[in-house]
Design a protein around this motif. Structure first.
Motif, PDB file in Angstrom:
ATOM      1  N   LEU A  13      34.936  43.113  33.748  1.00 49.49           N
ATOM      2  CA  LEU A  13      35.214  42.727  35.052  1.00 49.49           C
ATOM      3  C   LEU A  13      35.973  43.355  35.932  1.00 49.49           C
ATOM      4  CD1 LEU A  13      34.889  38.688  34.413  1.00 49.49           C
ATOM      5  CD2 LEU A  13      33.149  40.168  35.755  1.00 49.49           C
ATOM      6  N   PRO A  14      37.268  43.714  35.435  1.00 46.08           N
ATOM      7  CA  PRO A  14      38.050  44.812  36.181  1.00 46.08           C
ATOM      8  C   PRO A  14      37.326  46.302  36.587  1.00 46.08           C
ATOM      9  CG  PRO A  14      39.255  43.871  34.361  1.00 46.08           C
ATOM     10  CD  PRO A  14      37.937  43.391  34.312  1.00 46.08           C
ATOM     11  N   THR A  15      36.728  46.642  35.736  1.00 42.78           N
ATOM     12  CA  THR A  15      35.818  47.814  35.856  1.00 42.78           C
ATOM     13  C   THR A  15      34.770  47.563  36.968  1.00 42.78           C
ATOM     14  OG1 THR A  15      36.513  48.626  33.760  1.00 42.78           O
ATOM     15  CG2 THR A  15      34.765  49.983  34.741  1.00 42.78           C
ATOM     16  N   PHE A  16      34.073  46.458  36.538  1.00 43.46           N
ATOM     17  CA  PHE A  16      32.989  46.066  37.533  1.00 43.46           C
ATOM     18  C   PHE A  16      33.214  46.157  38.948  1.00 43.46           C
ATOM     19  CE2 PHE A  16      29.588  43.659  35.023  1.00 43.46           C
ATOM     20  CZ  PHE A  16      29.300  44.721  33.987  1.00 43.46           C
ATOM     21  N   SER A  17      34.572  45.699  39.252  1.00 44.93           N
ATOM     22  CA  SER A  17      35.117  45.728  40.572  1.00 44.93           C
ATOM     23  C   SER A  17      35.193  46.957  41.323  1.00 44.93           C
ATOM     24  CB  SER A  17      36.060  44.882  40.611  1.00 44.93           C
ATOM     25  OG  SER A  17      37.450  45.253  40.023  1.00 44.93           O
ATOM     26  N   GLU A  18      35.433  48.025  40.402  1.00 42.42           N
ATOM     27  CA  GLU A  18      35.236  49.335  40.940  1.00 42.42           C
ATOM     28  C   GLU A  18      33.979  49.837  41.435  1.00 42.42           C
ATOM     29  OE1 GLU A  18      37.286  52.051  38.432  1.00 42.42           O
ATOM     30  OE2 GLU A  18      38.367  50.587  37.632  1.00 42.42           O
TER      31      GLU A  18
END
Ligand code: CP3
Length: 365
Positions: A272-277
């Motif tokens: 999820l943290p990467t998806f938000s990028e």
């Protein structure tokens, strides 16, 4: 009379609570819709399916529109997702596939080498125009506000580069994605004959998907959902090295069309943290992550969609009600929550329980 200036960050008047929630704007109540809301659990869909194959339904705008509209109206949800399938773009790319009963999709000649990728076509995306035609019919049908004054949201969709590539390369559903990852990793070995295959495949998919999404937006889709259903099979490092850039590029191009993008995958808590990028406006959460934790991982700059376990729709009413209320409590009335399932409705789901969830959201959302 003085002109009222609406700031660009505010949804235009008449826009739906669904679109407003995608943009993290205040809403009168939580919007709700369901992944696979038109499908085999619904008798109305099965009646249509008796006379048409899945692909026939997808490729006949009047029928695809009818299936879409019937599901949205029967359930009383706030958005309609166009009835189509993730794999439709394979046909104009020159890749034959079919749906085999009980097996799911089968691609007869899977993409396994640079030569195969080079043979894929990107110049025939206009052949997908039947999906846009179906969206036009649906958008026209739901043009007027409903009894509560809200306009129904129209969702178009496409696959994400990784998930579509996985079907192309594996030739169908997969457990370990060995051939997909082999082709991905080959791009890190400059001497390999297939070193250029993965980046070229990503580029070709982005080209076709951009055109396909543009057709859907032109036809009246308010939002585009990008399905990366199987991205959860990737480590964070592999996702970052091989999929983040192409996904970000696709989402950037769709957002430039002026619509919010929902980015969805399953088993994605660690991603999820990467998806938000990627720049997506909304991230889909599956049911394994508590909604507040998922939202924290996604960051406060995005909206979230989810995340009831679709199998909870088989639970007794008291359990179902408790789970729905729990999700609403975890969202805690923050702007930017769209109620949905953590993945699609499965065959055999009692329709009444799906409707019950909609009623609960209308009461407590
Ligand atoms: O209301 C809706 O959401 C329905 C529209 C829709 C379908 N497919 C119709 C369909 C959507 C949004 C999809 C997307 C899709 N297709 C995904 C991503 C969604 C997800 O669940 O993560 C994927 C992975 C596909 C590919 C696909 N299509 C598979 C793997 C299967 C077989 C599944 C099975 O259980 O057999 C399909 C078939 C399919 N697409 C069905 C429907 C309603 C069921 C089969 C049928 O009606 O014959």
């Amino acid at each position: 009379m003085s002109e009222i200036l609406v700031p660009a960050s505010v949804a235009p008047p008449g826009s739906s609570r669904f679109v407003r929630a995608c943009l993290r704007q205040p809403v009168d109540r939580t919007p709700v819709w369901f992944l696979r809301q038109a499908g085999r659990y619904m008798p109305e869909y099965m009646a249509v399916r008796k006379n048409h194959s899945l692909l026939e339904i997808c490729r006949t705008p009047q029928v695809a529109a009818e299936v879409t509209i019937t599901a949205a109206e029967r359930l009383g949800v706030d958005a309609a997702i166009i009835f189509a399938d993730l794999l439709l773009p394979f046909t104009p790319m020159g890749l034959d596939f079919e749906f085999v009963n009980g097996e799911g999709p089968v691609v007869h000649q899977p993409v396994r080498s640079l030569a195969h990728v080079e043979a894929l076509r990107t110049d025939r995306a206009e052949e997908l125009g039947y999906v846009a035609k179906a969206i036009e019919i649906v958008a026209k049908h739901f043009e007027a506000p409903r009894a509560d004054g809200d306009t129904l949201g129209i969702i178009g969709f496409c696959g994400a580069p990784f998930t579509l590539a996985s079907y192309m390369i594996e030739g169908g559903s997969s457990r370990n994605y060995i051939d997909t990852k082999k082709l991905m990793y080959a791009s890190s070995l400059p001497g390999s004959p297939d070193a250029k295959a993965w980046p070229l495949l990503m580029e070709k998919l982005i080209a076709v998907l951009t055109e396909y999404a543009q057709q859907q937006v032109n036809a009246g889709a308010d939002v585009i959902q990008v399905f990366d259903s199987w991205a959860g099979a990737l480590s964070v490092s592999d996702y970052r090295d091989y999929c983040l850039a192409p996904t970000t590029e696709l989402i950037k191009r769709i957002r430039a069309m002026g619509v919010p993008v929902i980015y969805f995958g399953v088993d994605t808590a660690s991603l999820l943290p990467t998806f938000s990028e990627t720049g997506a406006d909304v991230l889909g959460l599956d049911w394994r992550v508590p909604l507040d934790e998922g939202w924290k991982l996604a960051g406060s700059g995005v909206a979230v969609q989810g995340n009831l376990d679709p199998i909870t729709l088989f639970a007794p009413e008291s359990v179902l009600e408790a789970r729905v209320k729990e999700i609403l409590a975890l969202a805690n009335k923050r702007p930017g929550h769209i109620f949905n399932l953590g993945h699609g409705i499965v065959p055999g789901t009692p329709v009444d329980n799906v409707i019950k969830v909609v009623e609960l959201i209308k009461q407590h959302g």
